[in-house]
Scaffold this active site. Sequence first.
Site, PDB file in Angstrom:
ATOM      1  N   ARG A 179       0.978  -1.254   0.037  1.00 57.26           N
ATOM      2  CA  ARG A 179       0.001  -0.082   0.198  1.00 57.26           C
ATOM      3  C   ARG A 179       0.915   1.565   0.044  1.00 57.26           C
ATOM      4  NH1 ARG A 179      -5.092  -1.507   4.167  1.00 57.26           N
ATOM      5  NH2 ARG A 179      -5.674  -3.144   2.914  1.00 57.26           N
ATOM      6  N   ARG A 183       1.290   9.857  -4.885  1.00 57.58           N
ATOM      7  CA  ARG A 183       0.346  11.027  -5.002  1.00 57.58           C
ATOM      8  C   ARG A 183       0.936  11.884  -5.976  1.00 57.58           C
ATOM      9  NH1 ARG A 183       0.445  12.998   1.138  1.00 57.58           N
ATOM     10  NH2 ARG A 183      -0.900  11.353   2.183  1.00 57.58           N
ATOM     11  N   ARG A 256      11.234  -7.107  16.425  1.00 61.79           N
ATOM     12  CA  ARG A 256      12.198  -6.057  16.134  1.00 61.79           C
ATOM     13  C   ARG A 256      12.267  -4.927  17.372  1.00 61.79           C
ATOM     14  NH1 ARG A 256      16.466  -6.483  12.883  1.00 61.79           N
ATOM     15  NH2 ARG A 256      16.259  -4.456  12.444  1.00 61.79           N
ATOM     16  N   ARG A 287      16.554   7.115  11.319  1.00 63.81           N
ATOM     17  CA  ARG A 287      16.056   8.467  11.264  1.00 63.81           C
ATOM     18  C   ARG A 287      16.390   9.332  12.448  1.00 63.81           C
ATOM     19  NH1 ARG A 287       9.425   7.782  12.061  1.00 63.81           N
ATOM     20  NH2 ARG A 287       9.528   6.746  14.276  1.00 63.81           N
ATOM     21  N   GLU A 312      17.646   6.985  15.835  1.00 60.29           N
ATOM     22  CA  GLU A 312      16.897   5.669  16.053  1.00 60.29           C
ATOM     23  C   GLU A 312      17.836   4.511  15.240  1.00 60.29           C
ATOM     24  OE1 GLU A 312      12.617   5.714  15.128  1.00 60.29           O
ATOM     25  OE2 GLU A 312      12.465   7.497  16.569  1.00 60.29           O
ATOM     26  N   TYR A 360       1.085  -5.579  13.924  1.00 57.37           N
ATOM     27  CA  TYR A 360       1.430  -3.862  13.875  1.00 57.37           C
ATOM     28  C   TYR A 360       0.053  -3.260  14.019  1.00 57.37           C
ATOM     29  CZ  TYR A 360       3.203   0.673  12.908  1.00 57.37           C
ATOM     30  OH  TYR A 360       3.345   1.996  12.974  1.00 57.37           O
ATOM     31  N   ASP A 362      -1.458   0.860  14.293  1.00 56.95           N
ATOM     32  CA  ASP A 362      -1.465   2.359  14.790  1.00 56.95           C
ATOM     33  C   ASP A 362      -2.275   2.509  15.897  1.00 56.95           C
ATOM     34  OD1 ASP A 362       0.139   3.331  12.812  1.00 56.95           O
ATOM     35  OD2 ASP A 362      -1.094   3.062  11.148  1.00 56.95           O
TER      36      ASP A 362
END
Length: 375
Positions: A179, A183, A256, A287, A312, A360, A362
Amino acid sequence: MKYDYLIVGSGLFGATFAYLANRQGKRCLVIDKRPHAGGNIYCEEIEGINVHKYGAHIFHTSDKEVWDFVNSIVPFNRYTNCPVAQAPNGKLYNLPFNMNTFHQMWGVKTPIEAQAKLEEQRHEAVAKMQAEGISEPRNLEEQALTLIGKDIYEQLIKGYTEKQWGRPCKELPAFIIRRLPVRMTFDNNYFDDSYQGIPIGGYNKLIDGLLNGIDIKLDTNFFDNRKHWESIADKLVFTGKIDEFYDECFGKLEYRTVCFETSRYNTPNFQGNAVVNYTSSDVPYTRIIEHKHFETFGAAVYDNPWTIVSKEYSTEWHEGMEPFYPVNDAKNQKIYEKYRKLAEKETDIIFGGRLAEYKYYDMAPIIRQLLNLFK
């Protein structure tokens, strides 16, 4: 005292469950092995800045009921996630992949030009697969190449993904990137959701509001005295590792984790953005997060002369570390399915969250799941 629910873990699932159960008159006790509540959304204040101690968390949803619910606990600000990536070629690119990215990568200026370039590179990837007798992408690399092409894959996806998962992209399942947002507009907003933001004052405000008036014991490990904890409530809500709950009877699941190197700088603005990804495999961290940008905007950034940044590092989980993400490959899913079938048979135990469901999540879907449960 006998409780209706013992809730193991004070992260978002555990805290929200406790809040909703308490609203229905249920007696809840929350226990957590850490010295603080909040799980991985806990914030630590340093130099007046709320530091996301376990990595950046941005709340986003198109579900108005969920948005209204969290805002009824604490008002959220208008933070919009617009990450930037520094690529192996040294250039900066906007994320997610949009017209800004395509202009920075190829110099194209219109959606028609960008689409033509993407189609050209997609065609090359599909033709290569067909020449090898392959009709569907077998792994993340092939999936990415057919979605976005060679240039963006090599500059912005490959190195970052392999650091994040600790495995070559050719060994990762295709669905991880299926996914991928692409854009044809000059829009750097990472999420398409109607609502997004950070709790004003940090995520501790949200957790404190959810747990207000509820019994909680910190520095308390469920497994140190399991029989006792199981005996003090009618039902158990478990948000920890499901394989640990069942004594790893089907084997250990893999996870992880993320390690952080947090530094304080005597400068008001270190990188100009909350999130900068480093996609080169030569850079060990994935990051850099500059925490003040989650809650401070515009000229107000310069009101505080200090800033806090966190590098990180994604790594394999080992005992003694905090597990962050399930490893969703075929081997681990096969093991988890055995645990899931055991869990389905439980009548007085509710398993919830990333670790207990080996999935996972959100934040917003966690809230929605629990709102539905209590309806």
